[in-house]
Design an enzyme around this catalytic site. Structure first.
Site, PDB file in Angstrom:
ATOM      1  N   ARG A 259       0.863  -1.183   0.000  1.00 16.77           N
ATOM      2  CA  ARG A 259       0.000   0.000   0.000  1.00 16.77           C
ATOM      3  C   ARG A 259       0.894   1.226   0.000  1.00 16.77           C
ATOM      4  NH1 ARG A 259      -2.417   0.892   5.403  1.00 16.77           N
ATOM      5  NH2 ARG A 259      -0.866   2.527   5.402  1.00 16.77           N
ATOM      6  N   HIS A 263      -3.293   4.684   4.649  1.00 15.24           N
ATOM      7  CA  HIS A 263      -4.567   3.945   4.672  1.00 15.24           C
ATOM      8  C   HIS A 263      -5.654   4.742   3.952  1.00 15.24           C
ATOM      9  CE1 HIS A 263      -8.097   1.836   6.066  1.00 15.24           C
ATOM     10  NE2 HIS A 263      -8.480   2.870   6.786  1.00 15.24           N
ATOM     11  N   TYR A 272       4.275   5.125  11.331  1.00 14.21           N
ATOM     12  CA  TYR A 272       4.504   3.701  11.562  1.00 14.21           C
ATOM     13  C   TYR A 272       5.371   3.000  10.514  1.00 14.21           C
ATOM     14  CZ  TYR A 272       0.316   3.684   8.547  1.00 14.21           C
ATOM     15  OH  TYR A 272      -0.580   3.913   7.546  1.00 14.21           O
TER      16      TYR A 272
END
Lengths: 363, 329
Positions: A259, A263, A272
């Site tokens: 990805r 998100h 993160y």
């Protein structure tokens, strides 16, 4: 159970047919798709990338409420749509808008959910695309049910159900695989392992050797594939679809991908994961390697590249144009489809809202 | 009438499934132990033998999967009727029910309806051990998009299940376990009561008891005792929690001016509370006393040894009736 458990195991490493440098890699089980098929897939990838980029811009402009981008996962999106026949069904998640559009759904209708206009903007029966599922893995048992109903009528329908790596931890993932296996439902479970469930990396999601191995426990054969190699995806998913169609039951396919975006626009991926990790995956981009492979073979001419680009431009323009039009919300819609015919209580509430609006208009 | 026959509620439910399956080949039945065994309560007895494994089959033991698969089947032209083995065992399916069963039609602007029935044997009074006696109707009645039905008679069990299977919308069908073996002479060829209608089971002039499911026979018993004591109680059987028949219920309350709602479920934030609120809002000027509720206690369902304290009884109902601010003399 008499089946040889070894037959359920996925390949030791993800299947690759065209590597990150655009070099062909012969495989003992899967053959490279034809140049024509790959050129068509290339156009699909360019369109899907453009859709992702355009949708992200539309979020910044306030024309979409939110967009979970599949940037970097376009090969999975395009392959999922291309391996299905018209009579098959696709079960997408919120991150699979590109696959929905690749299947033929109008992009503006497909973005209705993420625009916040309604929960699903297209007719699921028109292109046999289920509504995008927002709760994780809950659409997978639906896919099994659709497949079973079709088989009961003697139809050759196959259902391809999408989910992500995080969803494989949900109970419905396990229940759906188990039901499909026991009832021999023609379903291909296609997991796009993009390495993160919002912020949580795969290592926190599973201790299994791969997500494809999870099929073993249910008697479902697993396979893993390079999720940025559209050639491998077409070959592996295509074989799984045909296997299901021939009555051999469900299959689990895991695509290893990434990805690239956060998100959603509301997420901050810098909290993160490191830039280096993203950069390493950008080098494995699905479009670059296919373009390099096909160009070297002479199958992808500059004319074909510009044709693909123009097609993507038209898609982006249709998105901009369609999403700039704003229709007023009609409160009567809130009550129209809760039931086939509204209950007396809903009629009463509809009258209350209509009355409020009437009084507002009089002021 | 030549069509009258004596059936238990369990037999009437079985007959309803059989008749629906014979009439419509898209009706399929599945769940845990519903095939060869015929269900732990035998509601699906003989269906696999008569219609084949395609039409009535056992599934893996997974309630979310059962309901989720039913959603897919209903999306694709079938009319699934699934069984949750016991009330409390339906909870794993709750996400499917709340997020998909209830919402699919609305989500798709009416393009995808889900004609499916979720049968739930429910309620207490059968001496069941933990997790076998819950009254979970409020969870479902609170969720827009579902119809929620609870029969209390053998005839309604047949008729309402036929109506539920024929409905274009999902129906959660609660079967009072305590009444499975109640017997009645019925004519199943009679007209099916439409979902959404309550019925007056007993006429009365002094106060109105409003009940559903397993509480209805208790309310009728209370009315019989009250009659001996000189008080005339009407009993309304709600039988369809969603849609709710405000008209019949309120008419029955206005006629007496006093009302007690009787239900097994815990009372806090319950269907009984909703009924009390609706009746108060609509009938305030006809009421001579506040609407009372006689419900289960607000406790986790107790072990069999204690369930007599928990469930509404004739005495508790009559005490509540006594409290309805009667004029002295």
């Amino acid at each position: 159970m008499t089946a040889d458990p070894m037959r359920l195991l996925p390949s030791r490493a993800p299947v690759v047919l065209i590597d990150a440098q655009g070099e062909p890699r012969p495989h003992e089980t899967y053959a490279l798709p034809s140049d024509d098929e790959l050129v068509a897939a290339y156009a699909g990838l360019v369109a899907a990338r453009r859709l992702n980029d355009q949708a992200s811009v539309l979020v910044r402009q306030g024309r979409l409420a939110v967009y979970p981008s599949s940037h970097g996962q376009e090969a999975c999106q395009v392959a999922a749509a291309r391996v299905l026949a018209d009579d098959d069904w696709l079960f997408p998640t919120y991150r699979d808008t590109a696959a929905i559009v690749a299947r033929g759904v109008d992009p503006v209708q497909a973005l209705t959910l993420l625009r916040g206009d309604w929960h699903c903007g297209y007719d699921p029966y028109e292109h046999r695309v289920a509504p995008q599922a927002t709760p994780l893995a809950t659409q997978l048992p639906h896919a099994v049910g659709v497949a079973l109903a079709a088989r009961m009528r003697g139809e050759s329908t196959v259902v391809l159900a999408l989910c992500g790596d995080g969803a494989t931890s949900e109970g419905d993932f396990h229940e759906a695989l188990n039901f499909a296996a026991v009832l021999r439902a023609p379903v291909v479970f296609f997991v796009q392992n993009n390495q993160y469930a919002i912020s949580v990396p795969l290592a926190r999601q599973t201790a299994a050797p791969s997500l494809a191995h999870k099929g073993v426990g249910y008697g479902v054969p697993g396979e893993q594939v390079d999720g940025n190699d559209v050639a491998a995806l077409l070959a592996v998913l295509g074989a799984a679809v045909e296997r299901a169609r021939s009555g051999e039951g469900p299959q689990l396919v895991e695509a290893h991908t990434y990805r690239v975006a956060a998100h959603t626009n509301a997420d901050d991926a810098a909290r993160y994961r490191a830039d280096d990790e993203v950069k390493a995956w950008l080098a494995r981009d699905p479009i670059i390697r296919l373009e390099s492979y096909l160009t070297r073979r002479g199958a992808l001419t500059p004319e074909k590249i510009s044709a693909a680009t123009e097609q993507a431009d038209r898609l982006a323009e249709a998105m901009r144009e369609g999403l700039s039009r704003d229709e007023a919300a009609n409160p009567a819609d809130l009550f129209a489809h809760v039931y086939a015919s509204p209950t007396p209580q809903l009629d009463e509430q509809a009258r209350m809202v209509a009355d409020e609006l009437e009084r507002e208009a009089e002021v | 009438m030549t069509n009258r026959e004596k059936l238990t509620m369990a037999q009437a439910l079985n007959r309803a499934l059989r008749d629906a399956m014979a009439e419509d080949e898209t009706v399929v039945v599945f769940g845990e132990d519903v095939g060869q065994l015929g269900g732990v309560f035998r509601i699906t007895d003989g269906l696999t033998a008569e219609f084949g494994e395609q039409r009535c089959f056992d599934t893996p033991l997974a309630e979310s999967g059962i309901v989720g698969v039913a959603v897919g089947m209903a999306m694709n032209g079938m009319r699934p009727v699934v069984e949750m083995q016991f009330d409390a065992f339906s909870y794993p399916a709750f996400e499917q029910v709340a997020s998909h069963v209830a919402k699919m039609r609305n989500r798709t602007r009416g393009r995808v309806g889900l004609p499916m029935v979720i049968r739930i044997p429910y309620g207490g009074g059968i001496g069941g051990v933990e997790h076998h006696s819950d009254s979970s109707e409020a969870y479902f009645a609170h969720t827009p998009g579902l119809h929620v039905v609870v029969p209390s008679t053998v005839a309604d069990a047949y008729g309402l299940l036929r109506a539920a299977i024929a409905s274009p919308d999902p129906v959660v069908f609660f079967e009072p376990k305590k009444l499975y073996w109640s017997k009645e002479e019925v004519d199943v060829t009679q007209a099916v009561p439409p979902i959404g209608t309550a019925v007056v089971r007993r006429a009365g002039t002094d106060a109105t008891l409003i009940a559903y499911g397993p509480a209805v026979p208790v309310a009728l018993d209370a009315a019989a005792v009250a009659a001996q004591e000189g008080r005339s109680l009407a009993v309304v059987d709600v039988r369809s929690l969603v849609p709710f028949d405000d008209e019949t219920v309120c008419q029955a309350v206005r006629a007496t001016g006093r009302a007690v709602v009787v239900a097994e479920a815990s009372g806090f934030a319950s269907v009984a509370s909703e009924i009390a609120a609706r009746v108060t809002e609509r009938c305030f000027h006809s009421l001579a006393a506040p609407v009372r509720r006689v419900s289960g206690l607000d406790i986790p369902y107790p072990p069999p040894k204690y369930e007599g304290f928990h469930l509404p009884t004739v005495d508790r109902i009559l005490d509540a009736v006594d409290d309805l601010q009667w004029e002295e003399g």
